[in-house]
Write a protein that holds these residues in place. Structure first.
Motif, mmCIF file in Angstrom:
data_model
loop_
_atom_site.group_PDB
_atom_site.id
_atom_site.type_symbol
_atom_site.label_atom_id
_atom_site.label_comp_id
_atom_site.label_asym_id
_atom_site.label_seq_id
_atom_site.Cartn_x
_atom_site.Cartn_y
_atom_site.Cartn_z
ATOM 1 N N UNK A 102 0.810 -1.207 0.000
ATOM 2 C CA UNK A 102 0.000 0.000 0.000
ATOM 3 C C UNK A 102 0.848 1.263 0.000
ATOM 4 N N UNK A 103 2.120 1.146 0.335
ATOM 5 C CA UNK A 103 3.009 2.310 0.358
ATOM 6 C C UNK A 103 3.644 2.583 -0.993
ATOM 7 N N UNK A 104 3.277 1.826 -2.016
ATOM 8 C CA UNK A 104 3.922 1.935 -3.327
ATOM 9 C C UNK A 104 2.993 2.519 -4.375
ATOM 10 N N UNK A 105 2.081 3.396 -3.978
ATOM 11 C CA UNK A 105 1.163 4.009 -4.927
ATOM 12 C C UNK A 105 1.359 5.517 -4.950
ATOM 13 N N UNK A 106 0.918 6.142 -6.051
ATOM 14 C CA UNK A 106 0.960 7.594 -6.112
ATOM 15 C C UNK A 106 1.480 8.113 -7.431
ATOM 16 N N UNK A 107 1.833 9.402 -7.421
ATOM 17 C CA UNK A 107 2.317 10.082 -8.615
ATOM 18 C C UNK A 107 3.839 10.099 -8.640
ATOM 19 N N UNK A 108 4.384 10.015 -9.857
ATOM 20 C CA UNK A 108 5.821 10.080 -10.034
ATOM 21 C C UNK A 108 6.161 10.758 -11.339
ATOM 22 N N UNK A 114 12.617 5.304 -20.144
ATOM 23 C CA UNK A 114 12.234 4.324 -19.127
ATOM 24 C C UNK A 114 11.229 3.330 -19.696
ATOM 25 N N UNK A 115 11.039 2.247 -18.973
ATOM 26 C CA UNK A 115 10.043 1.238 -19.345
ATOM 27 C C UNK A 115 8.943 1.215 -18.292
ATOM 28 N N UNK A 116 7.692 1.211 -18.725
ATOM 29 C CA UNK A 116 6.585 1.183 -17.763
ATOM 30 C C UNK A 116 6.507 -0.158 -17.041
ATOM 31 N N UNK A 117 7.178 -1.184 -17.553
ATOM 32 C CA UNK A 117 7.154 -2.483 -16.874
ATOM 33 C C UNK A 117 7.980 -2.460 -15.600
ATOM 34 N N UNK A 118 8.876 -1.475 -15.487
ATOM 35 C CA UNK A 118 9.700 -1.337 -14.291
ATOM 36 C C UNK A 118 9.047 -0.302 -13.394
ATOM 37 N N UNK A 119 8.459 -0.735 -12.300
ATOM 38 C CA UNK A 119 7.711 0.168 -11.448
ATOM 39 C C UNK A 119 8.522 1.331 -10.926
ATOM 40 N N UNK A 120 9.804 1.076 -10.588
ATOM 41 C CA UNK A 120 10.619 2.146 -10.009
ATOM 42 C C UNK A 120 10.873 3.262 -11.004
ATOM 43 N N UNK A 121 10.803 2.979 -12.307
ATOM 44 C CA UNK A 121 11.046 4.023 -13.305
ATOM 45 C C UNK A 121 9.894 5.019 -13.369
ATOM 46 N N UNK A 122 8.774 4.682 -12.727
ATOM 47 C CA UNK A 122 7.631 5.593 -12.684
ATOM 48 C C UNK A 122 7.668 6.493 -11.458
ATOM 49 N N UNK A 123 8.699 6.374 -10.649
ATOM 50 C CA UNK A 123 8.795 7.129 -9.417
ATOM 51 C C UNK A 123 9.704 8.347 -9.606
ATOM 52 N N UNK A 124 9.789 9.184 -8.591
ATOM 53 C CA UNK A 124 10.584 10.412 -8.665
ATOM 54 C C UNK A 124 12.005 10.094 -8.229
ATOM 55 N N UNK A 125 12.929 10.154 -9.169
ATOM 56 C CA UNK A 125 14.323 9.822 -8.898
ATOM 57 C C UNK A 125 15.104 11.080 -8.500
ATOM 58 N N UNK A 210 21.899 5.232 -0.636
ATOM 59 C CA UNK A 210 21.774 4.191 -1.644
ATOM 60 C C UNK A 210 22.297 4.714 -2.974
ATOM 61 N N UNK A 211 22.222 3.893 -4.008
ATOM 62 C CA UNK A 211 22.703 4.302 -5.327
ATOM 63 C C UNK A 211 21.756 5.279 -5.998
ATOM 64 N N UNK A 212 20.561 5.420 -5.464
ATOM 65 C CA UNK A 212 19.585 6.337 -6.044
ATOM 66 C C UNK A 212 18.385 6.443 -5.133
ATOM 67 N N UNK A 213 17.372 7.147 -5.593
ATOM 68 C CA UNK A 213 16.149 7.291 -4.810
ATOM 69 C C UNK A 213 14.961 7.259 -5.753
ATOM 70 N N UNK A 214 13.896 6.598 -5.330
ATOM 71 C CA UNK A 214 12.666 6.524 -6.111
ATOM 72 C C UNK A 214 11.492 6.620 -5.152
ATOM 73 N N UNK A 215 10.747 7.729 -5.239
ATOM 74 C CA UNK A 215 9.654 7.969 -4.304
ATOM 75 C C UNK A 215 8.394 8.366 -5.073
ATOM 76 N N UNK A 216 7.265 8.380 -4.376
ATOM 77 C CA UNK A 216 5.969 8.702 -4.971
ATOM 78 C C UNK A 216 5.206 9.672 -4.081
ATOM 79 N N UNK A 217 4.384 10.508 -4.692
ATOM 80 C CA UNK A 217 3.473 11.372 -3.937
ATOM 81 C C UNK A 217 2.156 10.622 -3.791
ATOM 82 N N UNK A 218 1.865 10.173 -2.581
ATOM 83 C CA UNK A 218 0.656 9.388 -2.356
ATOM 84 C C UNK A 218 -0.593 10.248 -2.215
#
Length: 255
Positions: A102-108, A114-125, A210-218
């Motif tokens: 449930x913590x992995x939803x929102x806007x990015x 990027x590929x839409x099949x990779x969920x992290x690529x849809x997040x804010x890096x 970490x090597x990067x960051x990927x977050x979402x606005x829930x």
């Protein structure tokens, strides 16, 4: 003594001060009860996105349910996608609604290669940012209450900036309002009187080890600004209560 007691019984139980206080407090409490909250939940839309979605546009407007609307207006938030360092990637707003948790939803932000099949690529890096235009909600009589950021892992963070104007020129050279980092994956920042009327918020992924960051606005939550009439009624009610207390003290001293 009996005559005095009888006189006391004949006194009206509601003096003008009591009536004034009771009426004003009733009106003020009624106005307070009408104060409402408004929450934009970007992780559970009913129609705009099902799964991992590149929305295909750098600017997208959402209603309270997290669904896309065609025209900005009262009760809407507009999101702008941005990217630094590689101008050929043409960033667009993205949305995730089929999370691992449930913590992995929102806007990015989705960048061109990027590929839409990779969920992290849809997040804010770390080289991406999402700007939220809140002006239509604030102009409707609301103020900021909180923002919730998701998909924060150990070593990752989300910097939240408050802006007075939308520039579209990248991450501002100012200190963020806050940086949410590490676990738990979903974290909330509460606004205060100093920043609860901020018209624009910019969210950027931050490397916290970490090597990067990927977050979402829930989600973003607002609360109704009390109307001046309600505050005046509340003040009148308090004045009425003060008068009641003063009369009671005078009666006790006289006795």
């Amino acid at each position: 003594m009996a005559r005095q007691y009888g006189v006391l019984l004949m006194r009206p139980s509601f003096t003008p001060g009591r009536l004034l206080g009771a009426l004003a407090l009733t009106c003020a409490l009624g106005a307070t009860a009408q104060a409402s909250t408004l929450t934009f939940d970007f992780g559970t839309p009913t129609s705009s996105c099902a799964g991992n979605c590149n929305l295909g546009r750098p600017m997208v407007t959402f209603d309270q349910t997290g669904n896309i609307v065609s025209t900005p207006g009262a009760g809407t938030i507009t999101a702008y996608a941005g990217q630094t360092g590689q101008s050929d990637l043409f960033p667009s707003v993205s949305q995730r609604t089929s999370p691992r948790s449930s913590a992995e939803t929102g806007l990015g932000v989705f960048s061109g290669h990027d590929s839409t099949s990779n969920g992290s690529s849809l997040e804010i890096a770390t080289n991406e940012y999402l700007t939220l235009d809140l002006t239509h909600v604030l102009n409707a009589g609301y103020r900021l209450a909180s923002i919730t950021i998701g998909s924060i892992q150990n070593g990752e963070g989300a910097a939240i900036y408050g802006l007075s104007a939308f520039t579209g020129q990248g991450i501002p050279p100012i200190a963020p309002l806050t940086t949410l980092k590490n676990l738990p994956a979903s974290q909330t920042y509460d606004f205060n009187a100093a920043n609860d009327l901020t018209p624009y918020l910019l969210i950027n992924g931050v490397n916290e080890g970490s090597s990067g960051a990927n977050v979402l606005v829930q989600s973003v939550a607002f609360e109704k600004v009390p109307e001046p009439g309600s505050l005046a009624l509340l003040g009148t009610g308090l004045l009425g209560l003060m008068l009641i207390g003063r009369r009671r003290r005078s009666s006790v001293l006289a006795a």
